[in-house]
Motif scaffolding. Structure first.
Motif, PDB file in Angstrom:
ATOM      1  N   ASN A   6       0.816  -1.214   0.000  1.00 29.76           N
ATOM      2  CA  ASN A   6       0.000   0.000   0.000  1.00 29.76           C
ATOM      3  C   ASN A   6       0.852   1.268   0.000  1.00 29.76           C
ATOM      4  OD1 ASN A   6       0.672   0.743   2.668  1.00 29.76           O
ATOM      5  ND2 ASN A   6      -1.000  -0.490   3.516  1.00 29.76           N
ATOM      6  N   ASP A   7       0.236   2.383  -0.327  1.00 30.49           N
ATOM      7  CA  ASP A   7       0.952   3.647  -0.519  1.00 30.49           C
ATOM      8  C   ASP A   7       1.626   4.157   0.751  1.00 30.49           C
ATOM      9  OD1 ASP A   7       0.276   3.673  -3.174  1.00 30.49           O
ATOM     10  OD2 ASP A   7      -1.564   4.828  -2.864  1.00 30.49           O
ATOM     11  N   THR A   8       1.070   3.874   1.913  1.00 30.24           N
ATOM     12  CA  THR A   8       1.680   4.331   3.163  1.00 30.24           C
ATOM     13  C   THR A   8       3.047   3.676   3.361  1.00 30.24           C
ATOM     14  OG1 THR A   8      -0.546   4.475   4.098  1.00 30.24           O
ATOM     15  CG2 THR A   8       1.296   4.550   5.644  1.00 30.24           C
ATOM     16  N   ILE A   9       3.122   2.400   3.114  1.00 26.63           N
ATOM     17  CA  ILE A   9       4.390   1.687   3.264  1.00 26.63           C
ATOM     18  C   ILE A   9       5.393   2.191   2.233  1.00 26.63           C
ATOM     19  CG2 ILE A   9       5.501  -0.581   3.082  1.00 26.63           C
ATOM     20  CD1 ILE A   9       2.935  -1.783   4.244  1.00 26.63           C
ATOM     21  N   VAL A  10       4.938   2.419   1.000  1.00 25.87           N
ATOM     22  CA  VAL A  10       5.828   2.928  -0.047  1.00 25.87           C
ATOM     23  C   VAL A  10       6.377   4.295   0.330  1.00 25.87           C
ATOM     24  CG1 VAL A  10       5.942   3.702  -2.459  1.00 25.87           C
ATOM     25  CG2 VAL A  10       4.763   1.573  -1.890  1.00 25.87           C
ATOM     26  N   SER A  11       5.524   5.171   0.875  1.00 23.94           N
ATOM     27  CA  SER A  11       6.013   6.507   1.262  1.00 23.94           C
ATOM     28  C   SER A  11       7.003   6.413   2.423  1.00 23.94           C
ATOM     29  CB  SER A  11       4.849   7.438   1.610  1.00 23.94           C
ATOM     30  OG  SER A  11       4.156   6.986   2.748  1.00 23.94           O
ATOM     31  N   ASN A  12       6.778   5.502   3.369  1.00 17.21           N
ATOM     32  CA  ASN A  12       7.746   5.288   4.459  1.00 17.21           C
ATOM     33  C   ASN A  12       9.081   4.782   3.921  1.00 17.21           C
ATOM     34  OD1 ASN A  12       6.023   6.118   6.472  1.00 17.21           O
ATOM     35  ND2 ASN A  12       5.317   4.051   6.955  1.00 17.21           N
ATOM     36  N   ILE A  13       9.031   3.871   2.967  1.00 14.59           N
ATOM     37  CA  ILE A  13      10.256   3.354   2.358  1.00 14.59           C
ATOM     38  C   ILE A  13      10.987   4.483   1.647  1.00 14.59           C
ATOM     39  CG2 ILE A  13      11.161   1.847   0.535  1.00 14.59           C
ATOM     40  CD1 ILE A  13       8.919  -0.140   1.253  1.00 14.59           C
ATOM     41  N   GLN A  14      10.251   5.298   0.906  1.00 10.19           N
ATOM     42  CA  GLN A  14      10.862   6.397   0.165  1.00 10.19           C
ATOM     43  C   GLN A  14      11.531   7.405   1.093  1.00 10.19           C
ATOM     44  OE1 GLN A  14       7.554   7.791  -2.174  1.00 10.19           O
ATOM     45  NE2 GLN A  14       7.912   6.303  -3.796  1.00 10.19           N
ATOM     46  N   GLU A  15      10.916   7.699   2.223  1.00 10.53           N
ATOM     47  CA  GLU A  15      11.500   8.640   3.186  1.00 10.53           C
ATOM     48  C   GLU A  15      12.789   8.081   3.798  1.00 10.53           C
ATOM     49  OE1 GLU A  15       8.611   9.672   6.139  1.00 10.53           O
ATOM     50  OE2 GLU A  15       7.185  10.383   4.638  1.00 10.53           O
ATOM     51  N   ASN A  16      12.839   6.795   4.013  1.00 16.01           N
ATOM     52  CA  ASN A  16      13.987   6.181   4.681  1.00 16.01           C
ATOM     53  C   ASN A  16      15.140   5.832   3.748  1.00 16.01           C
ATOM     54  OD1 ASN A  16      12.896   6.270   7.282  1.00 16.01           O
ATOM     55  ND2 ASN A  16      11.688   4.431   6.883  1.00 16.01           N
ATOM     56  N   LEU A  17      14.915   5.856   2.450  1.00 16.38           N
ATOM     57  CA  LEU A  17      15.977   5.459   1.528  1.00 16.38           C
ATOM     58  C   LEU A  17      17.198   6.364   1.607  1.00 16.38           C
ATOM     59  CD1 LEU A  17      14.195   4.311  -1.738  1.00 16.38           C
ATOM     60  CD2 LEU A  17      15.377   2.925  -0.066  1.00 16.38           C
ATOM     61  N   LEU A  18      16.988   7.644   1.791  1.00 20.51           N
ATOM     62  CA  LEU A  18      18.117   8.571   1.813  1.00 20.51           C
ATOM     63  C   LEU A  18      18.914   8.480   3.104  1.00 20.51           C
ATOM     64  CD1 LEU A  18      16.458  11.693   0.173  1.00 20.51           C
ATOM     65  CD2 LEU A  18      18.041  10.066  -0.868  1.00 20.51           C
ATOM     66  N   ASN A  19      18.317   8.000   4.175  1.00 22.55           N
ATOM     67  CA  ASN A  19      18.977   7.944   5.473  1.00 22.55           C
ATOM     68  C   ASN A  19      19.461   6.536   5.816  1.00 22.55           C
ATOM     69  OD1 ASN A  19      18.322  10.667   5.860  1.00 22.55           O
ATOM     70  ND2 ASN A  19      16.287  10.090   6.591  1.00 22.55           N
ATOM     71  N   THR A  20      19.593   5.702   4.823  1.00 26.69           N
ATOM     72  CA  THR A  20      19.904   4.297   5.072  1.00 26.69           C
ATOM     73  C   THR A  20      21.400   4.086   5.243  1.00 26.69           C
ATOM     74  OG1 THR A  20      18.009   3.655   3.763  1.00 26.69           O
ATOM     75  CG2 THR A  20      19.624   1.965   4.183  1.00 26.69           C
ATOM     76  N   HIS A  21      21.734   3.351   6.284  1.00 33.30           N
ATOM     77  CA  HIS A  21      23.101   2.858   6.499  1.00 33.30           C
ATOM     78  C   HIS A  21      23.016   1.353   6.291  1.00 33.30           C
ATOM     79  CE1 HIS A  21      27.047   2.330   8.331  1.00 33.30           C
ATOM     80  NE2 HIS A  21      26.510   1.339   9.015  1.00 33.30           N
ATOM     81  N   PHE A  22      23.668   0.852   5.261  1.00 32.83           N
ATOM     82  CA  PHE A  22      23.561  -0.558   4.921  1.00 32.83           C
ATOM     83  C   PHE A  22      24.505  -1.363   5.799  1.00 32.83           C
ATOM     84  CE2 PHE A  22      22.389   1.729   1.061  1.00 32.83           C
ATOM     85  CZ  PHE A  22      21.143   1.173   0.838  1.00 32.83           C
ATOM     86  N   ASN A  23      23.998  -2.450   6.313  1.00 31.12           N
ATOM     87  CA  ASN A  23      24.799  -3.342   7.159  1.00 31.12           C
ATOM     88  C   ASN A  23      24.955  -4.683   6.466  1.00 31.12           C
ATOM     89  OD1 ASN A  23      24.988  -1.559   9.396  1.00 31.12           O
ATOM     90  ND2 ASN A  23      22.905  -2.104   9.975  1.00 31.12           N
TER      91      ASN A  23
END
Length: 191
Positions: free
Chosen positions: A37-54
């Motif tokens: 759903n769109d809410t989850i997609v928008s949350n993913i989009q907001e977090n993509l720029l602040n991601t630290h990959f482990n």
């Protein structure tokens, strides 16, 4: 080099099977992204720029141990195939997510991420699965079909090869833990 091609030729059925599993998982991941759903997609989009990959060193150690243990019971291949399918699904989901966020440039970043964080692991998992499928097939053939084979020698050889691949994966996870984000940071301009 000839030994590698001979090994690949002998494992061609397993490689084709793993390729089909991978493609199905990739497609399921892309389709799954379409159902989120769109809410989850928008949350993913907001977090993509602040991601630290482990790196997933603990996750890999646990799953490799499970695959090794269950290979001797004849079940390691099924657990490994599930993990392989899940990895392909997650790659499909990541590619679809990045493409939906920023188009082609973000897709290029996602491909670089997949190559850096997933390619070596999926390659090693493929090699482990080929050995695990072979070992499981021989163990089941020995006990169920009463095939005559040197099970002890075969089990030890396959076990040592699987351990070698697991060790390489763990070394690569340690490398990613220390250098992965720095390498990926070079490509942040794509985001």
């Amino acid at each position: 080099m000839k030994k590698i091609w001979t090994s690949l030729y002998k494992a061609r059925k397993s490689l084709i099977f793993l390729g089909i599993i991978f493609l199905i998982g990739l497609l399921v991941g892309i389709i799954y992204f379409g159902t989120v759903n769109d809410t989850i997609v928008s949350n993913i989009q907001e977090n993509l720029l602040n991601t630290h990959f482990n790196s997933n060193i603990q996750y890999h150690i646990i799953f490799f141990s499970i695959i090794i243990f269950f290979s001797f019971c004849g079940l390691g291949a099924s657990i490994g195939l599930f993990l392989y399918f899940y990895e392909a699904l997650s790659i499909g989901f990541v590619l679809a997510t990045y493409f939906s966020v920023g188009g082609f440039s973000e897709l290029i970043f996602a491909i670089i991420y997949v190559i850096l964080y997933k390619f070596v692991y999926v390659l090693l998992l493929s090699l482990i699965l080929i050995k695990s499928l072979n070992l499981s097939k021989n163990i089941l053939g020995y006990f169920i079909l009463k095939k005559d084979c040197d099970l002890k020698n075969m089990a030890i050889t396959n076990f040592l090869i699987i351990i070698k691949y697991c060790f390489i994966a763990i070394i690569y996870d340690i490398f990613l833990e220390f250098f992965g984000n720095s390498i990926l940071g070079i490509f942040n301009f794509l985001i």
